[in-house]
Design an enzyme around this catalytic site. Structure first.
Site, PDB file in Angstrom:
ATOM      1  N   ARG A  22       0.966  -1.117   0.130  1.00 55.81           N
ATOM      2  CA  ARG A  22       0.046  -0.151   0.071  1.00 55.81           C
ATOM      3  C   ARG A  22       0.957   1.390   0.064  1.00 55.81           C
ATOM      4  O   ARG A  22       2.238   1.255   0.587  1.00 55.81           O
ATOM      5  CB  ARG A  22      -0.987  -0.004   1.039  1.00 55.81           C
ATOM      6  CG  ARG A  22      -2.325  -0.669   1.392  1.00 55.81           C
ATOM      7  CD  ARG A  22      -3.218  -0.549   0.303  1.00 55.81           C
ATOM      8  NE  ARG A  22      -4.239  -1.334   0.296  1.00 55.81           N
ATOM      9  CZ  ARG A  22      -4.546  -2.560  -0.608  1.00 55.81           C
ATOM     10  NH1 ARG A  22      -3.269  -2.781  -1.552  1.00 55.81           N
ATOM     11  NH2 ARG A  22      -5.581  -3.308  -0.747  1.00 55.81           N
ATOM     12  N   GLU A  29      -3.407   8.416  -5.008  1.00 59.55           N
ATOM     13  CA  GLU A  29      -3.569   7.801  -6.349  1.00 59.55           C
ATOM     14  C   GLU A  29      -4.691   8.680  -6.934  1.00 59.55           C
ATOM     15  O   GLU A  29      -6.107   8.788  -6.277  1.00 59.55           O
ATOM     16  CB  GLU A  29      -3.863   6.572  -6.127  1.00 59.55           C
ATOM     17  CG  GLU A  29      -2.702   5.906  -5.454  1.00 59.55           C
ATOM     18  CD  GLU A  29      -2.792   4.205  -5.220  1.00 59.55           C
ATOM     19  OE1 GLU A  29      -1.653   3.691  -4.970  1.00 59.55           O
ATOM     20  OE2 GLU A  29      -3.931   4.040  -5.183  1.00 59.55           O
ATOM     21  N   HIS A  37      -0.870   1.069 -10.050  1.00 57.51           N
ATOM     22  CA  HIS A  37      -1.625   0.333  -9.160  1.00 57.51           C
ATOM     23  C   HIS A  37      -2.593  -0.688  -9.791  1.00 57.51           C
ATOM     24  O   HIS A  37      -3.720  -0.925 -10.075  1.00 57.51           O
ATOM     25  CB  HIS A  37      -2.687   1.326  -8.376  1.00 57.51           C
ATOM     26  CG  HIS A  37      -3.358   0.676  -7.202  1.00 57.51           C
ATOM     27  ND1 HIS A  37      -3.530   1.050  -6.111  1.00 57.51           N
ATOM     28  CD2 HIS A  37      -3.464  -0.835  -6.964  1.00 57.51           C
ATOM     29  CE1 HIS A  37      -3.796   0.223  -5.028  1.00 57.51           C
ATOM     30  NE2 HIS A  37      -3.800  -0.871  -5.480  1.00 57.51           N
TER      31      HIS A  37
END
Length: 315
Positions: A234, A263, A285
């Site tokens: 993460r 993000e 991601h």
């Protein structure tokens, strides 16, 4: 039964929602602002979200709501206490992306250690054609065999990464972010020992109070100058400014990130302003998102809906 997916664009346009649509009236919105979401849930019975925040206000805007489905594993975007106070169950999906994450981990590790970007450029730029010799050994690369893999977070994914590392002939150790070393297959080390002794550090931990800012400038300084670090866990576990500085200064040989503190990655991120960007690999991601993983995710969401709402369970 009306099923509303507020941010279906996160799943991609190549995945069929048929398993979910077969359970009721499915309405998909690509994205939803907080204001749009309040209007769109007013008559829904099942709410599906990926990153949309499910606040008390949003729950109250859906008086017929029977179930909240998270299209992921983490549920930190949902007010779980408020949902529970209203008697609304929350269901997430776990384990759907393990193979995808493990594969992406080694895609990045092999690219870093094997210097694939340089060799690809050497051929495509014409430099190899003009060199006059059959090979290019000006930029060395290393074998993984005999090296040490240090894994931060030995859960299901971390354990699978360890198995692949062993297949490459690597030695494996790990650091338990929970403080409890449940895995007996590999040595459990303090963080300092793991960082100083590893050639590759691979992060597969959740973001929580124990892991927030776990890898900063002090920890990066403990690593070998020829080592690399990969974060598939993460964003926020690694201090991105400190990492950019360490990679640029050659304190470590390279890094790869698939997750970020914010993000999408902000345009002014220090990761995008490096003097040596060739030492860094970034992906948006996507480690969770193979075609197969997203298909499994849809089917498992459908299973959750069928189980909670009393429909026929799908296989």
């Amino acid at each position: 039964m009306k099923i509303v997916f507020l941010d279906a664009a996160t799943m991609g346009s190549d995945i069929s929602f048929a398993p979910i649509a077969g359970l009721g009236q499915l309405v998909c919105y690509e994205t939803s602002s907080p204001e749009e979401a309040l209007h769109r849930v007013k008559d829904c019975e099942v709410l599906i979200v990926n990153k949309v925040k499910v606040t008390p206000e949003l729950i109250d805007a859906a008086p017929s709501l029977r179930l909240i489905c998270e299209a992921a594993t983490g549920v930190n975007n949902i007010d779980l206490d408020y949902a529970a106070s209203k008697g609304i169950p929350v269901r997430n999906v776990a384990g759907y992306s393990t193979d995808s994450v493990v594969q992406t981990t080694f895609m990045h590790i092999l690219a870093l250690v094997g210097r694939s970007a340089y060799f690809d450029s050497a051929v495509k730029s014409g430099a190899y054609s003009c060199s006059g010799i059959f090979t290019d050994v000006t930029v060395p690369f290393s074998e993984l065999s005999g090296k040490t893999m240090g894994i931060i977070g030995m859960g299901t994914i971390g354990h699978r990464v360890a198995g692949v590392a062993e297949a490459f002939g690597m030695h494996v150790s790990y650091f338990s972010t929970s403080g409890t070393s449940h895995c007996k297959d590999y040595p459990s080390l303090p963080l300092e020992a793991l960082l100083s002794g590893s050639d590759v550090v691979s992060i597969h931990a959740p973001y929580n109070d124990r892991t927030a800012g776990l890898i900063g400038a002090a920890q990066l300084s403990m690593m070998k100058p020829d080592s690399v670090i990969v974060n598939m866990g993460r964003g926020g576990i690694v201090d991105e400014s400190a990492l950019a500085a360490a990679v640029d200064a050659g304190k470590i040989a390279g890094a790869a990130l698939d997750v970020f503190s914010a993000e999408p990655l902000p345009e002014d991120s220090p990761l995008l302003k490096m003097s040596h960007p060739e030492r860094l690999i970034l992906s948006p991601h996507i480690a969770w998102a193979s075609v197969e993983a997203r298909g499994r995710l849809v089917r498992m969401i459908a299973d959750n809906i069928a189980e909670v709402c009393g429909s026929i369970r799908l296989r």
